[in-house]
Write a protein that holds these residues in place. Structure first.
Motif, PDB file in Angstrom:
ATOM      1  N   ASP A 107       0.837  -1.191   0.000  1.00 42.00           N
ATOM      2  CA  ASP A 107       0.000   0.000   0.000  1.00 42.00           C
ATOM      3  C   ASP A 107       0.873   1.242   0.000  1.00 42.00           C
ATOM      4  OD1 ASP A 107      -2.576  -1.172   0.042  1.00 42.00           O
ATOM      5  OD2 ASP A 107      -2.385  -1.589   2.186  1.00 42.00           O
ATOM      6  N   LEU A 108       0.230   2.377  -0.087  1.00 39.84           N
ATOM      7  CA  LEU A 108       0.961   3.635   0.013  1.00 39.84           C
ATOM      8  C   LEU A 108       1.564   3.743   1.412  1.00 39.84           C
ATOM      9  CD1 LEU A 108      -1.594   5.902  -1.827  1.00 39.84           C
ATOM     10  CD2 LEU A 108       0.532   4.965  -2.738  1.00 39.84           C
ATOM     11  N   PRO A 109       2.736   4.347   1.538  1.00 44.19           N
ATOM     12  CA  PRO A 109       3.420   4.364   2.830  1.00 44.19           C
ATOM     13  C   PRO A 109       2.721   5.251   3.855  1.00 44.19           C
ATOM     14  CG  PRO A 109       4.589   5.729   1.254  1.00 44.19           C
ATOM     15  CD  PRO A 109       3.500   5.029   0.491  1.00 44.19           C
ATOM     16  N   THR A 110       2.827   4.827   5.099  1.00 48.65           N
ATOM     17  CA  THR A 110       2.330   5.629   6.221  1.00 48.65           C
ATOM     18  C   THR A 110       3.406   6.643   6.595  1.00 48.65           C
ATOM     19  OG1 THR A 110       3.280   4.148   7.865  1.00 48.65           O
ATOM     20  CG2 THR A 110       1.024   3.655   7.122  1.00 48.65           C
ATOM     21  N   TRP A 111       3.066   7.564   7.487  1.00 49.25           N
ATOM     22  CA  TRP A 111       4.057   8.527   7.977  1.00 49.25           C
ATOM     23  C   TRP A 111       5.235   7.796   8.601  1.00 49.25           C
ATOM     24  CZ3 TRP A 111       4.708  12.934   6.139  1.00 49.25           C
ATOM     25  CH2 TRP A 111       3.651  13.798   5.861  1.00 49.25           C
ATOM     26  N   HIS A 112       4.942   6.767   9.352  1.00 46.42           N
ATOM     27  CA  HIS A 112       6.000   5.996  10.008  1.00 46.42           C
ATOM     28  C   HIS A 112       6.960   5.414   8.973  1.00 46.42           C
ATOM     29  CE1 HIS A 112       7.915   3.414  12.966  1.00 46.42           C
ATOM     30  NE2 HIS A 112       7.710   2.394  12.152  1.00 46.42           N
ATOM     31  N   GLU A 113       6.431   4.888   7.876  1.00 37.98           N
ATOM     32  CA  GLU A 113       7.277   4.316   6.829  1.00 37.98           C
ATOM     33  C   GLU A 113       8.071   5.393   6.081  1.00 37.98           C
ATOM     34  OE1 GLU A 113       4.498   0.398   5.936  1.00 37.98           O
ATOM     35  OE2 GLU A 113       4.000   2.326   5.021  1.00 37.98           O
ATOM     36  N   ILE A 114       7.442   6.537   5.834  1.00 37.02           N
ATOM     37  CA  ILE A 114       8.159   7.651   5.196  1.00 37.02           C
ATOM     38  C   ILE A 114       9.299   8.113   6.102  1.00 37.02           C
ATOM     39  CG2 ILE A 114       7.964  10.068   4.474  1.00 37.02           C
ATOM     40  CD1 ILE A 114       5.117   9.364   3.465  1.00 37.02           C
ATOM     41  N   SER A 115       9.035   8.209   7.388  1.00 37.53           N
ATOM     42  CA  SER A 115      10.060   8.592   8.351  1.00 37.53           C
ATOM     43  C   SER A 115      11.192   7.557   8.354  1.00 37.53           C
ATOM     44  CB  SER A 115       9.437   8.703   9.743  1.00 37.53           C
ATOM     45  OG  SER A 115      10.402   9.022  10.703  1.00 37.53           O
ATOM     46  N   GLY A 116      10.843   6.287   8.280  1.00 35.25           N
ATOM     47  CA  GLY A 116      11.849   5.230   8.237  1.00 35.25           C
ATOM     48  C   GLY A 116      12.730   5.320   7.003  1.00 35.25           C
ATOM     49  N   GLU A 150      -1.436   9.358  11.410  1.00 32.25           N
ATOM     50  CA  GLU A 150      -0.609   8.314  10.811  1.00 32.25           C
ATOM     51  C   GLU A 150      -0.556   8.449   9.295  1.00 32.25           C
ATOM     52  OE1 GLU A 150       1.774   4.838  10.551  1.00 32.25           O
ATOM     53  OE2 GLU A 150       1.363   6.242  12.158  1.00 32.25           O
ATOM     54  N   GLU A 151      -1.616   8.920   8.674  1.00 31.95           N
ATOM     55  CA  GLU A 151      -1.663   9.021   7.220  1.00 31.95           C
ATOM     56  C   GLU A 151      -1.289  10.418   6.743  1.00 31.95           C
ATOM     57  OE1 GLU A 151      -2.123   6.345   5.353  1.00 31.95           O
ATOM     58  OE2 GLU A 151      -2.322   5.236   7.216  1.00 31.95           O
ATOM     59  N   ALA A 203       6.717  18.903   0.347  1.00 32.56           N
ATOM     60  CA  ALA A 203       5.814  19.315  -0.733  1.00 32.56           C
ATOM     61  C   ALA A 203       5.080  18.116  -1.321  1.00 32.56           C
ATOM     62  CB  ALA A 203       6.614  20.027  -1.830  1.00 32.56           C
ATOM     63  N   LEU A 204       5.777  16.997  -1.436  1.00 35.89           N
ATOM     64  CA  LEU A 204       5.171  15.780  -1.984  1.00 35.89           C
ATOM     65  C   LEU A 204       4.002  15.331  -1.112  1.00 35.89           C
ATOM     66  CD1 LEU A 204       5.555  13.555  -4.205  1.00 35.89           C
ATOM     67  CD2 LEU A 204       6.948  12.339  -2.519  1.00 35.89           C
ATOM     68  N   CYS A 205       4.167  15.488   0.185  1.00 35.90           N
ATOM     69  CA  CYS A 205       3.127  15.060   1.117  1.00 35.90           C
ATOM     70  C   CYS A 205       2.146  16.182   1.450  1.00 35.90           C
ATOM     71  CB  CYS A 205       3.777  14.558   2.407  1.00 35.90           C
ATOM     72  SG  CYS A 205       4.828  13.125   2.168  1.00 35.90           S
ATOM     73  N   GLU A 206       2.363  17.342   0.859  1.00 37.10           N
ATOM     74  CA  GLU A 206       1.503  18.505   1.081  1.00 37.10           C
ATOM     75  C   GLU A 206       1.312  18.805   2.556  1.00 37.10           C
ATOM     76  OE1 GLU A 206      -2.132  18.425  -1.150  1.00 37.10           O
ATOM     77  OE2 GLU A 206      -1.099  17.893  -2.986  1.00 37.10           O
ATOM     78  N   ARG A 221      -1.107  10.987  -0.028  1.00 39.26           N
ATOM     79  CA  ARG A 221      -0.343   9.757   0.125  1.00 39.26           C
ATOM     80  C   ARG A 221       0.489   9.480  -1.120  1.00 39.26           C
ATOM     81  NH1 ARG A 221      -3.642   4.999   2.566  1.00 39.26           N
ATOM     82  NH2 ARG A 221      -1.526   4.240   2.502  1.00 39.26           N
ATOM     83  N   PRO A 222       1.757   9.845  -1.096  1.00 39.46           N
ATOM     84  CA  PRO A 222       2.617   9.542  -2.238  1.00 39.46           C
ATOM     85  C   PRO A 222       2.993   8.063  -2.232  1.00 39.46           C
ATOM     86  CG  PRO A 222       3.918  10.490  -0.485  1.00 39.46           C
ATOM     87  CD  PRO A 222       2.466  10.529  -0.027  1.00 39.46           C
ATOM     88  N   SER A 223       3.374   7.547  -3.364  1.00 41.31           N
ATOM     89  CA  SER A 223       3.822   6.163  -3.422  1.00 41.31           C
ATOM     90  C   SER A 223       5.203   6.046  -2.795  1.00 41.31           C
ATOM     91  CB  SER A 223       3.881   5.679  -4.871  1.00 41.31           C
ATOM     92  OG  SER A 223       4.928   6.333  -5.560  1.00 41.31           O
ATOM     93  N   GLN A 224       5.554   4.841  -2.404  1.00 39.61           N
ATOM     94  CA  GLN A 224       6.871   4.611  -1.843  1.00 39.61           C
ATOM     95  C   GLN A 224       7.934   4.908  -2.897  1.00 39.61           C
ATOM     96  OE1 GLN A 224       6.948   1.488   0.831  1.00 39.61           O
ATOM     97  NE2 GLN A 224       9.139   1.489   1.111  1.00 39.61           N
ATOM     98  N   ALA A 225       7.625   4.616  -4.155  1.00 39.94           N
ATOM     99  CA  ALA A 225       8.568   4.910  -5.245  1.00 39.94           C
ATOM    100  C   ALA A 225       8.809   6.412  -5.355  1.00 39.94           C
ATOM    101  CB  ALA A 225       8.032   4.349  -6.563  1.00 39.94           C
ATOM    102  N   ALA A 226       7.749   7.211  -5.204  1.00 41.92           N
ATOM    103  CA  ALA A 226       7.906   8.666  -5.295  1.00 41.92           C
ATOM    104  C   ALA A 226       8.754   9.195  -4.140  1.00 41.92           C
ATOM    105  CB  ALA A 226       6.546   9.346  -5.306  1.00 41.92           C
ATOM    106  N   VAL A 227       8.518   8.675  -2.943  1.00 40.60           N
ATOM    107  CA  VAL A 227       9.302   9.090  -1.784  1.00 40.60           C
ATOM    108  C   VAL A 227      10.765   8.697  -1.980  1.00 40.60           C
ATOM    109  CG1 VAL A 227       9.674   8.739   0.699  1.00 40.60           C
ATOM    110  CG2 VAL A 227       7.341   9.000  -0.194  1.00 40.60           C
ATOM    111  N   SER A 228      10.996   7.462  -2.408  1.00 40.26           N
ATOM    112  CA  SER A 228      12.360   6.982  -2.627  1.00 40.26           C
ATOM    113  C   SER A 228      13.064   7.796  -3.700  1.00 40.26           C
ATOM    114  CB  SER A 228      12.357   5.500  -3.014  1.00 40.26           C
ATOM    115  OG  SER A 228      11.880   4.725  -1.956  1.00 40.26           O
ATOM    116  N   GLU A 229      12.338   8.165  -4.751  1.00 42.94           N
ATOM    117  CA  GLU A 229      12.931   8.958  -5.827  1.00 42.94           C
ATOM    118  C   GLU A 229      13.410  10.315  -5.315  1.00 42.94           C
ATOM    119  OE1 GLU A 229      14.566  10.335  -9.169  1.00 42.94           O
ATOM    120  OE2 GLU A 229      13.982   8.268  -8.750  1.00 42.94           O
ATOM    121  N   VAL A 230      12.602  10.978  -4.493  1.00 42.47           N
ATOM    122  CA  VAL A 230      13.011  12.259  -3.915  1.00 42.47           C
ATOM    123  C   VAL A 230      14.272  12.069  -3.080  1.00 42.47           C
ATOM    124  CG1 VAL A 230      12.394  13.998  -2.171  1.00 42.47           C
ATOM    125  CG2 VAL A 230      10.734  13.337  -3.916  1.00 42.47           C
TER     126      VAL A 230
END
Length: 179
Positions: free
Chosen positions: A109-118, A140-141, A171-174, A145-154
């Protein structure tokens, strides 16, 4: 449909004959890995009633039967780990994802805040507190909700520029007021 074969990357969709797939699978070492990326876009992986009836037609490439046999047939190397990715599991032939061929189905699924932080902490371990600032006081959300790929790309693009990564991630997460 990429897999690594020694120093070569091979696109299975370009294979024109079942024997080419057999040769490819046979070349993977015992206990090796085979990656079939975006398998839903491959005609042989789709529902046989809607694609090739399980057999190869002239010019269509690999048959469904050959694909199924490559995954768990006589030529399949001992201990082969096959990873298939798809955005449309509903398009796949049920035989392709039955138990024994697809032992685990993992939905990402799309990453949670916890996963983005990780992810942030993996890329910038010395700046873990900044990730906490990004998510502090929020649910938590993410708002978006950006994709994990989008977060990783940044994060990858800004590996050497954590300030830029932080701004782009916010900005990605607004996230208002987080820059």
């Amino acid at each position: 449909y990429l897999c690594r074969r020694e120093d070569h990357v091979i696109t299975i969709g370009d294979l024109k004959e079942d024997s080419s797939l057999v040769d490819l699978v046979r070349s993977v070492r015992s206990r090796g890995m085979l990656l079939l990326e975006d398998v839903d876009s491959y005609a042989a992986a789709q529902d046989r009633e809607e694609s090739d009836g399980g057999t190869k037609e002239a010019g269509r490439g690999i048959s469904t039967s050959a694909l199924l046999n490559a995954l768990d047939g006589v030529v399949t190397p001992h201990g082969l780990i096959t990873i298939m990715t798809t955005n449309h599991i509903e398009k796949l032939d049920p035989a392709l994802i039955r138990s024994g061929r697809a032992d685990r189905v993992i939905k990402l699924d799309l990453p949670t805040w916890h996963e983005i932080s990780g992810l942030w902490n993996l890329f910038f371990p010395g700046q873990a507190g900044r990730a906490d600032n990004l998510v502090m006081g929020l649910d938590e959300e993410p708002i978006t909700r950006p994709s994990q790929a989008a977060v990783s790309e940044v994060l990858k693009r800004n590996w050497d520029f954590p300030d830029t990564a932080y701004s782009e991630l916010a900005a990605l997460c607004e996230v208002e007021g987080s820059t």
